[in-house]
Scaffold this motif. Structure first.
Motif, PDB file in Angstrom:
ATOM      1  N   LEU A   1     -13.043  -1.801 -20.481  1.00  0.00           N
ATOM      2  CA  LEU A   1     -13.353  -2.530 -21.719  1.00  0.00           C
ATOM      3  C   LEU A   1     -14.662  -3.308 -21.615  1.00  0.00           C
ATOM      4  N   GLY A   2     -15.209  -3.387 -20.401  1.00  0.00           N
ATOM      5  CA  GLY A   2     -16.499  -4.042 -20.209  1.00  0.00           C
ATOM      6  C   GLY A   2     -16.444  -5.543 -20.072  1.00  0.00           C
ATOM      7  N   CYS A   3     -15.239  -6.105 -19.892  1.00  0.00           N
ATOM      8  CA  CYS A   3     -15.136  -7.568 -19.843  1.00  0.00           C
ATOM      9  C   CYS A   3     -14.389  -8.086 -18.625  1.00  0.00           C
ATOM     10  N   GLY A   4     -13.775  -7.187 -17.851  1.00  0.00           N
ATOM     11  CA  GLY A   4     -12.968  -7.634 -16.718  1.00  0.00           C
ATOM     12  C   GLY A   4     -11.611  -8.151 -17.170  1.00  0.00           C
ATOM     13  N   ALA A   5     -10.679  -8.259 -16.220  1.00  0.00           N
ATOM     14  CA  ALA A   5      -9.333  -8.726 -16.558  1.00  0.00           C
ATOM     15  C   ALA A   5      -8.576  -9.064 -15.283  1.00  0.00           C
TER      16      ALA A   5
ATOM     17  N   LEU B   1      -8.021 -10.978 -20.539  1.00  0.00           N
ATOM     18  CA  LEU B   1      -9.348 -10.372 -20.563  1.00  0.00           C
ATOM     19  C   LEU B   1     -10.427 -11.428 -20.323  1.00  0.00           C
ATOM     20  N   GLY B   2     -11.577 -10.958 -19.838  1.00  0.00           N
ATOM     21  CA  GLY B   2     -12.745 -11.835 -19.732  1.00  0.00           C
ATOM     22  C   GLY B   2     -12.911 -12.538 -18.403  1.00  0.00           C
ATOM     23  N   GLU B   3     -11.921 -12.421 -17.506  1.00  0.00           N
ATOM     24  CA  GLU B   3     -12.018 -13.079 -16.202  1.00  0.00           C
ATOM     25  C   GLU B   3     -11.544 -12.144 -15.099  1.00  0.00           C
TER      26      GLU B   3
ATOM     27  N   ARG C   1     -16.795 -14.543 -15.358  1.00  0.00           N
ATOM     28  CA  ARG C   1     -16.339 -14.634 -16.750  1.00  0.00           C
ATOM     29  C   ARG C   1     -17.304 -13.851 -17.632  1.00  0.00           C
ATOM     30  N   ARG C   2     -16.729 -13.050 -18.544  1.00  0.00           N
ATOM     31  CA  ARG C   2     -17.531 -12.258 -19.457  1.00  0.00           C
ATOM     32  C   ARG C   2     -16.963 -12.376 -20.870  1.00  0.00           C
TER      33      ARG C   2
END
Length: 307
Positions: free
Chosen positions: A193-197, A83-85, A99-100
């Protein structure tokens, strides 16, 4: 007339459940194994990315005539998602695009979004795929920095199960239809999820009737090759296992004769619909048939003759 060229290699028939290692393409793996078997004819049943490991059924000889059925079969995957990237390729081989933060995202939040990706869903194929656009593979266009329009495709996610969660990464077990892009699935879950993956590891654990079946490693094949052809052939599964979840129909001598002539036949107590495996006496697998509207079984793909 010139003399027919004799095919090179051995007449090998059967199916090998290769555990493809990470780092090589499906075709490279196929050519390596074909060389070790010194086989005349072989093919694989749907590519795995070099990043991915796991089940790659290889068909030898007459089994290649059934490869399309495995290509169309359901698949099982084990995937690790970060998650997050987001990345250019949807996996760890691409460059990071964004990145989030992922604070506050845990098991409860991930499990809450999974149902929206279960069942029949629409997917836009990734640019890094083998689909053709105006005669060019999408991944070739992507490497040139070209973004091509892709039409959404309907696929089916039969089931998903969330596994371990470690920091910003989690494991996901996916049972899906053919044509599913797991990288796209991971990206879409990340967006929900709003964060990217993106995918950091991918393993195929099942294809059609071979879900959870033991696989053969490249090292095992190399060892068998050193021992001789008998050891190699012992690694192969019978051709009809490719259709192991289909009902079997056993034909008497008359029915077998007419069916081989291309004529539909009546078989007592046969299934009333769908695809079937065909056997002639005593138990020789001869191919694939389909039940017609009138109940007769029509030949669709027969395996008589050489590979």
């Amino acid at each position: 007339m010139g003399r027919r060229r004799r095919p090179r290699g051995r007449a090998v028939n059967g199916i090998l459940l290769l555990d493809k290692p990470v780092g090589i393409s499906s075709n490279d793996a196929l050519q390596r194994v074909k060389h070790l078997f010194h086989a005349q004819k072989a093919g694989h049943t749907g590519s795995l990315d070099p990043l991915a490991s796991g089940l790659l059924p290889l068909c030898f000889g007459i089994a290649t005539r059934l490869s399309a059925f495995l290509l169309d079969a359901d698949k099982h995957y084990e995937v690790r998602v970060r998650l997050g990237e987001t990345t250019t390729t949807g996996d760890a081989e691409g460059e990071v695009l964004e990145r989030r933060p992922v604070e506050g995202i845990g098991r409860e939040q991930i499990e809450a979004v999974l149902p929206q990706f279960t069942g029949v869903i629409s997917q836009v194929p990734p640019m890094y795929s083998a689909i053709k656009h105006k005669g060019e593979r999408l991944y070739k266009l992507a490497r040139e920095g070209i973004e091509a329009e892709r039409k959404p495709r309907e696929i089916t996610i039969h089931a998903m199960r969330l596994g371990d969660i470690e920091g910003e990464e989690f494991d996901l077990y996916v049972h899906c239809s053919k044509g599913t892009y797991v990288r796209t699935l991971a990206e879409d879950i990340g967006e929900a999820l709003g964060c990217g993956a993106h995918v950091v590891a991918l393993r195929r654990s099942g294809v059609g009737p071979y879900a959870g079946h033991p696989m053969v490693s490249m090292e095992q094949i190399e060892q068998a090759a050193a021992e001789g052809n008998a050891a190699l052939d012992a690694l192969l599964l019978p051709v009809d296992t490719a259709l192991g979840d289909w009902p079997a129909v056993h034909l008497n001598a008359d029915a077998s004769y007419y069916l081989k002539m291309g004529q539909p036949v009546v078989v007592p107590r046969a299934p009333t619909e769908g695809w079937v495996r065909l056997y002639e006496e005593p138990d020789r697998f001869i191919g694939v048939g389909q039940v017609q509207d009138d109940g007769r079984i029509a030949p669709k793909r027969l395996l008589t003759g050489s590979g």
